[in-house]
Enzyme design. Sequence first.
Site, PDB file in Angstrom:
ATOM      1  N   LYS A  27      23.026  48.199  26.509  1.00 38.78           N
ATOM      2  CA  LYS A  27      23.827  49.176  27.277  1.00 38.78           C
ATOM      3  C   LYS A  27      25.152  48.576  27.714  1.00 38.78           C
ATOM      4  O   LYS A  27      26.195  49.202  27.586  1.00 38.78           O
ATOM      5  CB  LYS A  27      23.024  49.632  28.500  1.00 38.78           C
ATOM      6  CG  LYS A  27      23.866  50.417  29.494  1.00 38.78           C
ATOM      7  CD  LYS A  27      23.156  50.696  30.805  1.00 38.78           C
ATOM      8  CE  LYS A  27      23.132  49.558  31.765  1.00 38.78           C
ATOM      9  NZ  LYS A  27      24.018  49.570  32.912  1.00 38.78           N
ATOM     10  N   ASN A  28      25.106  47.358  28.261  1.00 40.76           N
ATOM     11  CA  ASN A  28      26.332  46.803  28.845  1.00 40.76           C
ATOM     12  C   ASN A  28      27.320  46.279  27.805  1.00 40.76           C
ATOM     13  O   ASN A  28      28.446  45.930  28.139  1.00 40.76           O
ATOM     14  CB  ASN A  28      25.993  45.728  29.887  1.00 40.76           C
ATOM     15  CG  ASN A  28      25.388  46.367  31.139  1.00 40.76           C
ATOM     16  OD1 ASN A  28      25.485  47.582  31.328  1.00 40.76           O
ATOM     17  ND2 ASN A  28      24.757  45.560  31.972  1.00 40.76           N
ATOM     18  N   CYS A 123      25.132  51.418  40.137  1.00 40.75           N
ATOM     19  CA  CYS A 123      24.034  51.167  41.074  1.00 40.75           C
ATOM     20  C   CYS A 123      24.548  50.589  42.381  1.00 40.75           C
ATOM     21  O   CYS A 123      25.494  49.807  42.395  1.00 40.75           O
ATOM     22  CB  CYS A 123      23.034  50.194  40.442  1.00 40.75           C
ATOM     23  SG  CYS A 123      22.010  50.981  39.187  1.00 40.75           S
ATOM     24  N   ARG A 128      31.222  46.508  45.331  1.00 40.13           N
ATOM     25  CA  ARG A 128      31.582  46.217  43.944  1.00 40.13           C
ATOM     26  C   ARG A 128      33.092  46.426  43.782  1.00 40.13           C
ATOM     27  O   ARG A 128      33.540  47.403  43.180  1.00 40.13           O
ATOM     28  CB  ARG A 128      30.746  47.075  42.972  1.00 40.13           C
ATOM     29  CG  ARG A 128      29.264  46.777  43.132  1.00 40.13           C
ATOM     30  CD  ARG A 128      28.402  47.530  42.166  1.00 40.13           C
ATOM     31  NE  ARG A 128      28.452  46.989  40.823  1.00 40.13           N
ATOM     32  CZ  ARG A 128      27.752  47.486  39.805  1.00 40.13           C
ATOM     33  NH1 ARG A 128      26.950  48.506  40.010  1.00 40.13           N
ATOM     34  NH2 ARG A 128      27.852  46.975  38.605  1.00 40.13           N
ATOM     35  N   ASP A 312      20.615  40.800  36.749  1.00 39.36           N
ATOM     36  CA  ASP A 312      19.916  42.007  36.284  1.00 39.36           C
ATOM     37  C   ASP A 312      18.427  41.763  35.996  1.00 39.36           C
ATOM     38  O   ASP A 312      17.700  42.701  35.685  1.00 39.36           O
ATOM     39  CB  ASP A 312      20.601  42.570  35.022  1.00 39.36           C
ATOM     40  CG  ASP A 312      21.927  43.224  35.354  1.00 39.36           C
ATOM     41  OD1 ASP A 312      22.246  43.374  36.547  1.00 39.36           O
ATOM     42  OD2 ASP A 312      22.663  43.579  34.411  1.00 39.36           O
ATOM     43  N   ARG A 404      18.984  55.429  33.241  1.00 43.65           N
ATOM     44  CA  ARG A 404      20.376  55.018  32.987  1.00 43.65           C
ATOM     45  C   ARG A 404      20.446  53.914  31.954  1.00 43.65           C
ATOM     46  O   ARG A 404      21.448  53.773  31.259  1.00 43.65           O
ATOM     47  CB  ARG A 404      21.003  54.453  34.269  1.00 43.65           C
ATOM     48  CG  ARG A 404      21.087  55.399  35.401  1.00 43.65           C
ATOM     49  CD  ARG A 404      21.660  54.689  36.582  1.00 43.65           C
ATOM     50  NE  ARG A 404      23.075  54.462  36.311  1.00 43.65           N
ATOM     51  CZ  ARG A 404      24.024  54.523  37.218  1.00 43.65           C
ATOM     52  NH1 ARG A 404      23.722  54.758  38.464  1.00 43.65           N
ATOM     53  NH2 ARG A 404      25.262  54.336  36.889  1.00 43.65           N
TER      54      ARG A 404
HETATM   55  C1  EPZ Z   1      28.234  44.036  35.206  1.00 43.32           C
HETATM   56  O1  EPZ Z   1      28.693  44.589  36.433  1.00 43.32           O
HETATM   57  C2  EPZ Z   1      27.034  44.837  34.791  1.00 43.32           C
HETATM   58  N1  EPZ Z   1      27.421  46.229  34.627  1.00 43.32           N
HETATM   59  C3  EPZ Z   1      25.926  44.724  35.847  1.00 43.32           C
HETATM   60  O2  EPZ Z   1      24.771  45.367  35.338  1.00 43.32           O
HETATM   61  C4  EPZ Z   1      25.601  43.236  36.065  1.00 43.32           C
HETATM   62  O3  EPZ Z   1      24.701  43.133  37.149  1.00 43.32           O
HETATM   63  C5  EPZ Z   1      26.867  42.447  36.387  1.00 43.32           C
HETATM   64  O4  EPZ Z   1      27.870  42.669  35.351  1.00 43.32           O
HETATM   65  C6  EPZ Z   1      26.648  40.950  36.478  1.00 43.32           C
HETATM   66  O5  EPZ Z   1      26.137  40.485  35.262  1.00 43.32           O
HETATM   67  C7  EPZ Z   1      27.959  46.626  33.500  1.00 43.32           C
HETATM   68  O6  EPZ Z   1      28.131  45.876  32.557  1.00 43.32           O
HETATM   69  C8  EPZ Z   1      28.323  48.062  33.399  1.00 43.32           C
HETATM   70  P1  EPZ Z   1      30.833  41.608  37.810  1.00 43.32           P
HETATM   71  P2  EPZ Z   1      30.126  44.250  36.976  1.00 43.32           P
HETATM   72  O7  EPZ Z   1      32.240  42.089  37.803  1.00 43.32           O
HETATM   73  O8  EPZ Z   1      31.048  44.062  35.835  1.00 43.32           O
HETATM   74  C9  EPZ Z   1      32.476  40.355  42.142  1.00 43.32           C
HETATM   75  C10 EPZ Z   1      23.011  46.907  35.292  1.00 43.32           C
HETATM   76  O9  EPZ Z   1      21.959  47.029  35.960  1.00 43.32           O
HETATM   77  N2  EPZ Z   1      33.736  41.026  41.764  1.00 43.32           N
HETATM   78  O10 EPZ Z   1      30.449  40.530  36.854  1.00 43.32           O
HETATM   79  O11 EPZ Z   1      30.449  45.237  38.020  1.00 43.32           O
HETATM   80  C11 EPZ Z   1      31.319  41.335  42.309  1.00 43.32           C
HETATM   81  O12 EPZ Z   1      31.327  41.916  43.592  1.00 43.32           O
HETATM   82  C12 EPZ Z   1      24.289  46.551  36.003  1.00 43.32           C
HETATM   83  O13 EPZ Z   1      23.061  47.081  34.073  1.00 43.32           O
HETATM   84  C13 EPZ Z   1      34.808  40.954  42.611  1.00 43.32           C
HETATM   85  O14 EPZ Z   1      34.769  40.345  43.691  1.00 43.32           O
HETATM   86  O15 EPZ Z   1      29.840  42.824  37.665  1.00 43.32           O
HETATM   87  C14 EPZ Z   1      30.132  40.465  42.050  1.00 43.32           C
HETATM   88  O16 EPZ Z   1      29.823  39.744  43.210  1.00 43.32           O
HETATM   89  C15 EPZ Z   1      24.107  46.427  37.487  1.00 43.32           C
HETATM   90  N3  EPZ Z   1      35.972  41.576  42.253  1.00 43.32           N
HETATM   91  C16 EPZ Z   1      30.642  39.457  41.004  1.00 43.32           C
HETATM   92  O17 EPZ Z   1      32.067  39.536  41.075  1.00 43.32           O
HETATM   93  C17 EPZ Z   1      36.088  42.252  41.064  1.00 43.32           C
HETATM   94  O18 EPZ Z   1      37.165  42.771  40.772  1.00 43.32           O
HETATM   95  C18 EPZ Z   1      30.237  39.763  39.582  1.00 43.32           C
HETATM   96  O19 EPZ Z   1      30.491  41.127  39.282  1.00 43.32           O
HETATM   97  C19 EPZ Z   1      34.992  42.318  40.209  1.00 43.32           C
HETATM   98  C20 EPZ Z   1      33.812  41.682  40.584  1.00 43.32           C
END
Ligand code: EPZ
Length: 438
Positions: A27-28, A123, A128, A312, A404
């Site tokens: 999915k991702n 989610c 986020r 995840d 989802r």
């Molecule tokens: C992706 O989310 C995935 N979603 C998530 O999967 C997954 O949990 C996550 O990566 C971590 O592997 C999708 O791919 C659609 P991040 P994403 O940006 O991209 C902080 C699922 O269940 N951050 O890697 O939103 C953030 O708060 C979902 O399939 C900032 O501070 O995650 C977090 O603490 C849930 N500023 C960390 O970075 C930003 O601009 C990592 O988030 C962006 C992120």
Amino acid sequence: MEEVMKSSYLVKGGTPLTGEVEIAGAKNAALPIIAASIMTDETVVVENVPDVSDIRALLATIDSIGGHVEKIDRHTFKINGSGINRYAPVDNKYVKKIRGSYYLIGALLGKYRNAEVALPGGCDIGLRPINLHVKGFKALGADTKLISPGRIIARAARLTGAHIFMDMVSVGATINVMMAAAMAEGVTIIENAAKEPHVVDLANFLNSMGARIKGAGTDVIRIVGVDSLHGTEYSIIPDQIEAGTYMFAAAATRGDVLIRNVIPKHLECFSVKLTEIGCQIEEFDDAVRVVATGRLGTTTVKTLPYPGFPTDMQPQMTILLGLSAGTSIVTESIFESRFKYVDELTKMGAVITVEGNTAIIEGVERYMAADMEVPDLRAGAALVIAAMAADGFSELSGIHYIERGYEDFPCKLRKLGAEIQVVRTEEDRKKFHFVHGH
Ligand code: EPZ
């Protein structure tokens, strides 16, 4: 008159999972790949697309802005972005429900130098923010601003390659900036990039469209911008998290499951932990077998960006360790509110104390069946595992979260011997109890 209820899963636990399960496309990876498909006016064919609701929402969004989406079969789509109205805002009921819709910002900014997209949903697992995405777009020369009602605008007269250091490892920001930079002028370097398999898959996909991206899968990604991208045919990688979920389901139910259509390398962090706590793991070229016979042991886990243990899979891990003999510690270091499901698990007799971002787990011999509310996608899958490992009947509501990201979840589990059914009415419940005993 028959009382109509919302769908839920009814589960009769206690049966070890056995047999074979086929893993769907990731999915991702599919979300950014489908978003990036509109970066060319030529037709793109994407194969191994998982049939899950987040993907259907993104495809519907592309259709709503003038992209042409043709379904070839359940897992194959032809996408053509030439009809997209470059000035129309991307804003509909789907965009706000899914996280992956924000990939349309990078895709539209790269292709048209203009994107106006409703802020994404996804989610509820903590704050986020998208500050790193915005920082990256700005570094490439885009003006970005938030406007009411909850939309982001990113515009650039020219997009110019830049040296970008990500303050945190972010999957979404790495992907979004990589898409925009693929069509910027000159060279972009992304430092402290995310290395997840889906980052690599998107880079491979863009390269198959004529992009020039190197280093995906390492900390430093180097992108030489190109003027245009062309059509391609591409097959999405298998879903690391879906595979991991079945591995942990096999372990929790003390079963024996062959998980097929996987890349075992992506599953190493699961195989290592499962071996450590007493499972037998066999790796094949594109499959992995998990066998668990007795009660499992304890361990310590901290979620980390790839190749670390993924956030995840944190709920699935916690639920498995809740059945181990002894005390385990799980630390969540990526999202701050990802232990909400523990309250539900406590109803099943789990003994877990959450202190800040750490769960201290005192393993219990068995879980007790309970009725539970699913709080998010991965926790939902994990609670299903708990229900399958428990004695008796459990009912889980809020299953739209699970839909989802898991294709045919109850159906695949049933093939492994699980007693699980989607129920909507009181009549459905009665039937389930009748067939599966009281
Ligand atoms: C992706 O989310 C995935 N979603 C998530 O999967 C997954 O949990 C996550 O990566 C971590 O592997 C999708 O791919 C659609 P991040 P994403 O940006 O991209 C902080 C699922 O269940 N951050 O890697 O939103 C953030 O708060 C979902 O399939 C900032 O501070 O995650 C977090 O603490 C849930 N500023 C960390 O970075 C930003 O601009 C990592 O988030 C962006 C992120």
